[in-house]
Scaffold this motif. Structure first.
Motif, PDB file in Angstrom:
ATOM      1  N   ASN A 104      17.654  10.506   9.572  1.00 18.74           N
ATOM      2  CA  ASN A 104      16.637   9.883  10.421  1.00 18.74           C
ATOM      3  C   ASN A 104      15.864   8.772   9.721  1.00 18.74           C
ATOM      4  N   ALA A 105      16.146   8.546   8.442  1.00 19.94           N
ATOM      5  CA  ALA A 105      15.494   7.427   7.761  1.00 19.94           C
ATOM      6  C   ALA A 105      15.890   6.091   8.388  1.00 19.94           C
TER       7      ALA A 105
ATOM      8  N   LYS B 130      15.386   5.197  11.212  1.00 22.48           N
ATOM      9  CA  LYS B 130      14.320   4.796  12.136  1.00 22.48           C
ATOM     10  C   LYS B 130      13.090   4.252  11.415  1.00 22.48           C
ATOM     11  N   GLN B 131      13.013   4.446  10.100  1.00 22.18           N
ATOM     12  CA  GLN B 131      11.785   4.123   9.376  1.00 22.18           C
ATOM     13  C   GLN B 131      11.603   2.615   9.214  1.00 22.18           C
ATOM     14  N   ASN B 132      10.332   2.233   9.077  1.00 28.12           N
ATOM     15  CA  ASN B 132       9.990   0.862   8.708  1.00 28.12           C
ATOM     16  C   ASN B 132       9.829   0.800   7.200  1.00 28.12           C
ATOM     17  N   GLN B 133      10.702   0.082   6.558  1.00 26.12           N
ATOM     18  CA  GLN B 133      10.633  -0.074   5.106  1.00 26.12           C
ATOM     19  C   GLN B 133      10.743  -1.566   4.807  1.00 26.12           C
TER      20      GLN B 133
ATOM     21  N   ASP C 253       4.012   0.839   5.112  1.00 22.26           N
ATOM     22  CA  ASP C 253       5.348   1.340   5.441  1.00 22.26           C
ATOM     23  C   ASP C 253       5.570   2.640   4.681  1.00 22.26           C
ATOM     24  N   ARG C 254       6.813   3.092   4.592  1.00 23.57           N
ATOM     25  CA  ARG C 254       7.107   4.368   3.928  1.00 23.57           C
ATOM     26  C   ARG C 254       7.763   4.192   2.561  1.00 23.57           C
TER      27      ARG C 254
ATOM     28  N   GLU D  65      11.404   6.275   0.992  1.00 25.85           N
ATOM     29  CA  GLU D  65      11.511   6.809   2.350  1.00 25.85           C
ATOM     30  C   GLU D  65      10.693   8.081   2.525  1.00 25.85           C
TER      31      GLU D  65
ATOM     32  N   ARG E  16       8.225  10.835   3.904  1.00 23.63           N
ATOM     33  CA  ARG E  16       8.031  11.254   5.293  1.00 23.63           C
ATOM     34  C   ARG E  16       6.574  11.630   5.574  1.00 23.63           C
TER      35      ARG E  16
ATOM     36  N   PRO F 138       2.403   6.415   6.377  1.00 23.30           N
ATOM     37  CA  PRO F 138       2.684   5.092   5.779  1.00 23.30           C
ATOM     38  C   PRO F 138       1.542   4.627   4.880  1.00 23.30           C
TER      39      PRO F 138
END
Length: 661
Positions: A376-377, A379-382, A426-427, A431, A433, A436
């Protein structure tokens, strides 16, 4: 899988308490690849991980995650500990030597590669330019008896769909030399051998007495290619595959140095982690191997991370593998060329949706649960991804002629995205969880996007765009220097903490500030002294970081190699060499690395083998070799300089001058 036929959770707990485990140590697995799929082979000769037909497909052999999830053993019937294991030099062909009370045999395992076969119709999978070779979709295993006589056995038990579906065997012809196994709607597996094969439920088995001078083979196939039907044919195909790997490696440029073998094995491993049809480099061939024994930090790494692109290109260009580097660059360009936002990661053919789910039926490696597939990473904003793409293209672009006009609009979008979003939390690179944060390394990679964008714009003689992007880069750098330092002048994990984070070791490597800047020097030394266990580097301290998980984690090997490079950059080559020697001593018996190292036991943890670690090894070792070649650390090495002044075939390179930055 929970069953009473094998050791379940209670048995695993009992075994661990008494120092034993039915699972081999992670570092003792051998890695095989044909650049379309991969396999892990335990010391016992059991294939304990194989996903078909692609690297990210469901497993047909999954014993590495549950002893009931399928395996394929070929070797002496009554001995499970080999005398020795090695790769044939310069290849991905595993050779295992076995001694028994009655004799000695040598087994060779490989995933076959053969001549390009798509002559009358085009490949349905390849998106990169075709070459002269292709995967044959066959796992070949041969044995030769060199002394005495040995009872030999085959035990092949596929369990499809990550250990959920038992297969059914049947013969394909008269006689006993070939059978096919199918699960409901699953890929069909064909087992071919010069041994007589029989079936016991879901198992295909065979046993014979092999005597001095005799040879045998078995081949598991899953595609359109015909498997070998004789040992002679098997041997010819083995030789073709071995020569292919050796010829591929010979194209590289490796310095004449005692550490050359580490560079060569890392290069071969990275090639094996490349999905040839698309050019993608996966992070690792496995899922859910735990970062700590019995822990929950278990992730699926069979995908391609955009951030890996810069490090992959550093390593591949530095060692002279321009074709493979360009293939990966074009994979990244394909992924980033649409109108949708750039993701952190993609599937190996560019898939955007990588939905994560938990496989409740699997016990996990040594009971480490959950077992996850998908990640599911995605979907993350990085915010580091924009800088990774721009730095990748910048490394590739030596002149305007090298700057593909087709991808320039994509690059403009990435720079503009970095400039638009760099002020947002961000994360981070790891990444996390948790909530942010304003991660320092993320801001720094946004600076990379603007800085490299400005340099590329100047190559295109677009002075207006170059000026605007350079002004943005200067603003980002000023913000980081104002908010990312603690009272000591050390760069921290994010703006709201004094905690250290190994990701800021990238600052000197990315030329964020000159390596002789006192802030860079203090940061590198603070991490070396305060964020280490037995001199190996942690990503961060979990008690100081809201990563959304419980438990501890081991030292991250990539971070330790980053520290080697950073120490060279700041003019500490003696300390860097001492750390590098220690890290190289932790290599697995076959020269491979996982994600983490337990400094107490030396055990490797996490998914295996890990591309990121081998990329960082190449960068660190080349940093040290270059300094040793030229006798001084006074001129630190930038990644760009390393790429643009590669070692020659005889190991002699020109002195390197760092680019301004």
């Amino acid at each position: 899988m929970h069953s009473d036929g094998q050791m379940g959770e209670l048995g695993l707990s009992h075994a661990r308490r008494h120092g034993a485990s039915p699972f081999p140590p992670i570092a003792e697995y051998a890695f095989l690849s044909d650049c379309e799929t991969t396999a892990l082979v335990a010391p016992s000769g059991n294939v304990e991980w194989l996903c078909l037909p692609r690297m990210d497909s469901p497993s047909v052999f999954g014993a590495i995650l549950d002893r009931d999830a399928g395996g394929f053993r070929f070797g002496p019937a009554d001995v499970t500990v080999p005398a020795a294991r090695r790769y044939l030099p310069g290849t991905m062909v595993l050779e295992t030597s076995w001694t028994t009370p009655t004799g000695w045999v040598i087994v060779r395992d490989l995933l076959l590669i053969g001549p390009w076969a798509h002559e009358k119709q085009r490949s349905r999978t390849h998106r990169r330019a075709p070459t002269d070779y292709d995967a044959e979709h066959i796992l070949l295993r041969t044995v030769r008896c060199v002394n005495g006589e040995v009872q030999l056995s085959i035990d092949c038990e596929p369990v499809f769909d990550y250990g959920l579906k038992i297969g059914q065997w049947e013969y394909t012809e008269s006689g006993y030399h070939q059978g096919i196994c199918r699960g409901d709607g699953e890929i069909a597996l064909t087992l071919t051998s010069d041994l007589n094969i029989g079936f016991e439920g879901p198992r295909a088995i065979a046993r014979t007495l092999i005597k001095e001078g005799e040879s045998r083979f078995c081949a598991l196939s899953w595609g359109e290619r015909e498997p070998p039907r004789t040992f002679d044919d098997s041997y010819k195909r083995l030789v073709w595959t071995a020569h292919h790997w050796q010829h591929w490696l010979a194209r590289g440029r490796f310095p004449d140095h005692p550490w050359r073998s580490y560079l060569e094995r890392s290069a071969l491993t990275l090639r094996g982690l490349t999905y040839e049809p698309s050019g993608a480099v996966i992070a690792a061939p496995t899922t859910s191997l735990p970062e700590t024994p019995g822990g929950e930090r278990n992730w699926d790494y069979r995908y391609s991370w955009i951030r890996d692109s810069t490090f992959a290109l550093w390593g591949l260009y530095t060692l002279g593998f321009d074709w493979e580097a360009n293939d990966f660059l074009y994979f990244v360009a394909d992924a980033a060329s649409g109108e949708e936002d750039l993701q952190v990661m993609y599937g190996i053919d560019g898939e955007r949706v990588l939905t994560e789910r938990i496989l409740e039926h699997l016990d996990g490696y040594e009971g480490a649960r959950p077992v996850r597939i998908g990640n599911n990473a995605y979907k993350q904003n990085q915010h580091d991804v924009w800088g990774a793409v721009l730095d990748s293209v910048y490394l590739h672009t030596k002149s305007r002629d090298h700057l593909d006009e087709r991808i320039w609009p994509m690059l403009v979008r990435q720079v503009e995205a970095a400039i638009t979003h760099w002020r947002e939390p961000d994360r981070g690179l790891w990444e996390v969880r948790g909530e942010p944060k304003h991660f320092t390394s993320s801001k720094m990679m946004c600076w990379v996007a603007a800085d490299r964008g400005a340099r590329l714009a100047r190559l295109r003689e677009d002075d207006e765009l170059a000026g605007r992007w350079q002004a943005a880069a200067d603003e980002i750098r000023a913000d980081i220097c104002a908010n990312g330092l603690d009272k000591r002048g050390v760069f921290t994990q994010h703006y709201d903490t004094d905690a250290l984070d190994a990701s800021v070791l990238l600052m000197p490597l990315m030329r964020f500030l000159p390596p002789d800047d006192e802030r860079i020097r203090r940061t590198v030394l603070a991490i070396a002294d305060e964020l280490t266990v037995d001199s190996l580097v942690l990503r961060y301290r979990p008690e100081q970081t809201d990563d959304g998980l419980s438990g501890d984690e081991g030292t991250f090997t990539i971070c330790s190699f980053w520290l080697v490079s950073a120490l060279v950059e700041i003019g500490e080559p003696v300390r860097a060499r001492r750390l590098c020697e220690k890290l190289l001593s932790y290599a697995s018996p076959l020269g491979l690395y996982g994600e983490e190292i337990d400094t107490t036991t030396g055990r490797h943890m996490g998914n295996f083998p890990q591309a990121f670690t081998h990329l960082a090894l190449i960068n660190a070792v080349m940093h040290l070799i270059r300094v040793e070649m030229h006798g001084s650390a006074a001129a630190p090495l930038s990644p760009e300089a390393m790429v643009q002044a590669k070692p020659s075939g005889n190991g002699q390179g020109a002195p390197l001058t760092p680019k301004a930055g």
